[in-house]
Scaffold this motif. Structure first.
Motif, PDB file in Angstrom:
ATOM      1  N   THR A  99      -6.907  61.921  -9.064  1.00 17.11           N
ATOM      2  CA  THR A  99      -8.247  62.314  -8.626  1.00 17.11           C
ATOM      3  C   THR A  99      -8.619  63.733  -9.027  1.00 17.11           C
ATOM      4  N   ASP A 100      -7.620  64.588  -9.319  1.00 15.70           N
ATOM      5  CA  ASP A 100      -7.924  65.955  -9.727  1.00 15.70           C
ATOM      6  C   ASP A 100      -7.906  66.139 -11.239  1.00 15.70           C
ATOM      7  N   SER A 101      -7.809  65.055 -11.988  1.00 15.67           N
ATOM      8  CA  SER A 101      -7.819  65.117 -13.448  1.00 15.67           C
ATOM      9  C   SER A 101      -9.246  65.018 -13.971  1.00 15.67           C
ATOM     10  N   PRO A 102      -9.532  65.632 -15.132  1.00 18.85           N
ATOM     11  CA  PRO A 102     -10.869  65.462 -15.720  1.00 18.85           C
ATOM     12  C   PRO A 102     -11.158  64.015 -16.092  1.00 18.85           C
ATOM     13  N   ALA A 103     -10.114  63.196 -16.221  1.00 16.73           N
ATOM     14  CA  ALA A 103     -10.331  61.790 -16.554  1.00 16.73           C
ATOM     15  C   ALA A 103     -10.850  60.979 -15.376  1.00 16.73           C
ATOM     16  N   ALA A 104     -10.805  61.543 -14.178  1.00 18.46           N
ATOM     17  CA  ALA A 104     -11.213  60.795 -12.990  1.00 18.46           C
ATOM     18  C   ALA A 104     -12.697  60.447 -13.003  1.00 18.46           C
ATOM     19  N   SER A 105     -13.487  61.158 -13.766  1.00 16.36           N
ATOM     20  CA  SER A 105     -14.933  60.931 -13.759  1.00 16.36           C
ATOM     21  C   SER A 105     -15.433  60.131 -14.967  1.00 16.36           C
ATOM     22  N   VAL A 106     -14.538  59.631 -15.810  1.00 15.49           N
ATOM     23  CA  VAL A 106     -14.994  58.919 -17.006  1.00 15.49           C
ATOM     24  C   VAL A 106     -15.636  57.595 -16.622  1.00 15.49           C
ATOM     25  N   THR A 107     -16.635  57.225 -17.396  1.00 20.87           N
ATOM     26  CA  THR A 107     -17.327  55.952 -17.176  1.00 20.87           C
ATOM     27  C   THR A 107     -17.394  55.113 -18.444  1.00 20.87           C
ATOM     28  N   SER A 108     -16.853  55.641 -19.543  1.00 15.65           N
ATOM     29  CA  SER A 108     -16.857  54.905 -20.810  1.00 15.65           C
ATOM     30  C   SER A 108     -15.656  55.331 -21.635  1.00 15.65           C
ATOM     31  N   LEU A 109     -15.333  54.557 -22.659  1.00 11.63           N
ATOM     32  CA  LEU A 109     -14.228  54.918 -23.549  1.00 11.63           C
ATOM     33  C   LEU A 109     -14.548  56.209 -24.301  1.00 11.63           C
ATOM     34  N   GLU A 110     -15.800  56.432 -24.580  1.00  8.10           N
ATOM     35  CA  GLU A 110     -16.211  57.657 -25.278  1.00  8.10           C
ATOM     36  C   GLU A 110     -15.858  58.894 -24.453  1.00  8.10           C
ATOM     37  N   ASP A 111     -15.923  58.761 -23.148  1.00  8.20           N
ATOM     38  CA  ASP A 111     -15.598  59.897 -22.286  1.00  8.20           C
ATOM     39  C   ASP A 111     -14.142  60.327 -22.407  1.00  8.20           C
ATOM     40  N   THR A 160       2.237  46.665 -25.543  1.00  6.62           N
ATOM     41  CA  THR A 160       0.873  46.152 -25.634  1.00  6.62           C
ATOM     42  C   THR A 160      -0.129  47.245 -25.288  1.00  6.62           C
ATOM     43  N   SER A 161       0.224  48.088 -24.346  1.00  7.26           N
ATOM     44  CA  SER A 161      -0.659  49.190 -23.946  1.00  7.26           C
ATOM     45  C   SER A 161      -0.963  50.088 -25.137  1.00  7.26           C
ATOM     46  N   TYR A 162       0.071  50.398 -25.927  1.00  7.14           N
ATOM     47  CA  TYR A 162      -0.140  51.247 -27.103  1.00  7.14           C
ATOM     48  C   TYR A 162      -1.081  50.551 -28.091  1.00  7.14           C
ATOM     49  N   THR A 163      -0.854  49.275 -28.343  1.00  4.77           N
ATOM     50  CA  THR A 163      -1.675  48.551 -29.318  1.00  4.77           C
ATOM     51  C   THR A 163      -3.146  48.565 -28.914  1.00  4.77           C
ATOM     52  N   VAL A 164      -3.407  48.259 -27.645  1.00  5.11           N
ATOM     53  CA  VAL A 164      -4.789  48.214 -27.153  1.00  5.11           C
ATOM     54  C   VAL A 164      -5.418  49.600 -27.171  1.00  5.11           C
ATOM     55  N   ALA A 165      -4.683  50.607 -26.709  1.00  4.80           N
ATOM     56  CA  ALA A 165      -5.223  51.966 -26.657  1.00  4.80           C
ATOM     57  C   ALA A 165      -5.476  52.522 -28.046  1.00  4.80           C
ATOM     58  N   ALA A 166      -4.562  52.251 -28.986  1.00  2.00           N
ATOM     59  CA  ALA A 166      -4.732  52.753 -30.352  1.00  2.00           C
ATOM     60  C   ALA A 166      -5.965  52.147 -31.010  1.00  2.00           C
ATOM     61  N   GLU A 167      -6.202  50.874 -30.746  1.00  2.00           N
ATOM     62  CA  GLU A 167      -7.375  50.211 -31.327  1.00  2.00           C
ATOM     63  C   GLU A 167      -8.669  50.743 -30.717  1.00  2.00           C
ATOM     64  N   ALA A 168      -8.671  50.970 -29.409  1.00  2.00           N
ATOM     65  CA  ALA A 168      -9.898  51.387 -28.727  1.00  2.00           C
ATOM     66  C   ALA A 168     -10.171  52.875 -28.829  1.00  2.00           C
ATOM     67  N   LEU A 169      -9.103  53.681 -28.818  1.00  2.00           N
ATOM     68  CA  LEU A 169      -9.270  55.134 -28.754  1.00  2.00           C
ATOM     69  C   LEU A 169      -8.857  55.853 -30.026  1.00  2.00           C
ATOM     70  N   GLY A 170      -8.105  55.169 -30.883  1.00  2.00           N
ATOM     71  CA  GLY A 170      -7.590  55.802 -32.093  1.00  2.00           C
ATOM     72  C   GLY A 170      -6.183  56.320 -31.876  1.00  2.00           C
ATOM     73  N   ALA A 171      -5.267  55.948 -32.760  1.00  2.00           N
ATOM     74  CA  ALA A 171      -3.861  56.322 -32.598  1.00  2.00           C
ATOM     75  C   ALA A 171      -3.668  57.830 -32.580  1.00  2.00           C
ATOM     76  N   PHE A 223      -9.746  47.891 -19.917  1.00  2.00           N
ATOM     77  CA  PHE A 223     -10.286  47.478 -21.205  1.00  2.00           C
ATOM     78  C   PHE A 223     -10.846  46.066 -21.102  1.00  2.00           C
ATOM     79  N   GLU A 224     -11.790  45.768 -21.965  1.00  2.00           N
ATOM     80  CA  GLU A 224     -12.540  44.520 -21.843  1.00  2.00           C
ATOM     81  C   GLU A 224     -11.701  43.288 -22.132  1.00  2.00           C
ATOM     82  N   SER A 225     -10.840  43.336 -23.133  1.00  2.00           N
ATOM     83  CA  SER A 225     -10.127  42.152 -23.585  1.00  2.00           C
ATOM     84  C   SER A 225      -8.726  42.078 -22.997  1.00  2.00           C
ATOM     85  N   SER A 226      -8.273  40.854 -22.716  1.00  2.00           N
ATOM     86  CA  SER A 226      -6.888  40.638 -22.302  1.00  2.00           C
ATOM     87  C   SER A 226      -6.039  40.127 -23.462  1.00  2.00           C
ATOM     88  N   GLU A 227      -6.616  40.103 -24.664  1.00  2.00           N
ATOM     89  CA  GLU A 227      -5.882  39.593 -25.822  1.00  2.00           C
ATOM     90  C   GLU A 227      -4.596  40.398 -26.035  1.00  2.00           C
TER      91      GLU A 227
END
Length: 297
Positions: A159-171, A184-195, A243-247
């Motif tokens: 709750t005290d992190s700057p990430a606590a207020s994000v509302t989108s992946l862009e944030d 799997t977490s790495y694969t999904v995060a790398a695709e959505a946020l960039g490795a 994240f949106e997909s469970s693939e």
């Protein structure tokens, strides 16, 4: 992502609902010559259910013995009581039992450890449910049904992190997001946020330590693990979204003893509940609406 047993369970506050019920039907008469009325006769549905349950080779005739962990946490089981049909896995278990022809009164709950359930050897239960991910290694020791739930990936922070207020992946683009390597977490995060935007760690445990110590702003892990961590491992943990997909997510399935005669029937029951929308409805009730984790785009 397959995680250590410490992270297997999730604890979040959910609202209780009425237990699933299935009317058991049996009849007998003290007067053998009496002719039963239409209301006394078993229904076609009850007769079909009885026929279905009679085909299973269970450890106790006429009963379906289901094991789960001790304690069992929300949102999987409510109040550590699998018998109340509240919580996602309890509700799914009773729905599968009904599909197999067992009334709630004919479901017997026992407890087992996670490790003993997936170890080789005889079992004192017919089914076991406690967020078991299907893996090739485990399939050499036990049977799995078809999956009843596929995990999504979530973003955990404090709750005290700057990430606590994000509302989108862009944030998240200007923040430091940690993730365990080879998951799997790495694969999904790398695709959505960039490795290049990820801080990669050797294990989930190392990533948790990094978030606790302030080295990273947020942590990507599967939703069940995030639920557990936010409630147990962090005094001020919070899940900002999923994240949106469970693939590619981990698939949770019922465990059965190795080469069980019941695996085909249990798989068919799970498949039927998936096809008729029951699993989606229970997932929405217990793992979406109840825990209110928004999807980030």
């Amino acid at each position: 992502m397959s995680v250590t047993p410490t992270f297997r369970s999730a604890i979040v506050a959910t609202t209780a609902i009425a237990a699933l019920t299935l009317a058991g039907c049996s009849s007998s008469s003290d007067d053998a010559s009496a002719t039963p009325s239409a209301s006394d006769a078993p229904s076609a549905t009850a007769s079909a259910s009885a026929a279905a349950s009679a085909t299973l080779a269970t450890i106790t005739d006429g009963k379906l013995t289901i094991a789960t962990g001790e304690p069992a946490y929300e949102p999987w089981m409510v109040d550590d009581d699998p018998t109340n049909a509240e919580g996602f896995e309890s509700a799914v278990a009773y729905a599968v039992a009904a599909e197999l022809g067992y009334a709630p009164a004919d479901v017997v709950w026992v407890r087992s450890t996670f490790e003993s359930a997936i170890a080789p050897g005889p079992k004192d239960w017919d089914l076991n449910v406690q967020q078991f991910s299907v893996t090739e290694d485990r399939e050499s020791a036990v049977d799995f049904s078809s999956p009843y739930y596929t995990t999504t990936q979530a973003i955990l922070t404090t709750t005290d992190s700057p990430a606590a207020s994000v509302t989108s992946l862009e944030d998240l683009s200007h923040l430091t997001v940690g993730v365990p390597s080879g998951t799997t977490s790495y694969t999904v995060a790398a695709e959505a946020l960039g490795a290049d935007n990820l801080a990669v760690f050797n294990s989930a445990e190392d990533t948790v330590l990094a978030l606790n110590s302030g080295q990273i702003d947020a942590f990507v892990t599967d939703l069940p693990t995030a639920l557990y961590l936010s409630a147990v491992e962090f005094d001020n943990g919070t899940i900002v979204g999923q994240f949106e997909s469970s693939e590619g997510g981990d698939e949770f399935a019922f465990v059965l003893p190795n080469e069980s005669a019941n695996t085909t029937a249990v798989t068919a029951a799970v498949d039927a509940l998936r096809e008729d929308g029951t699993l989606d409805a229970l997932e929405a009730q217990w793992l979406s609406s109840a825990i209110s984790v928004p999807v980030l785009n």
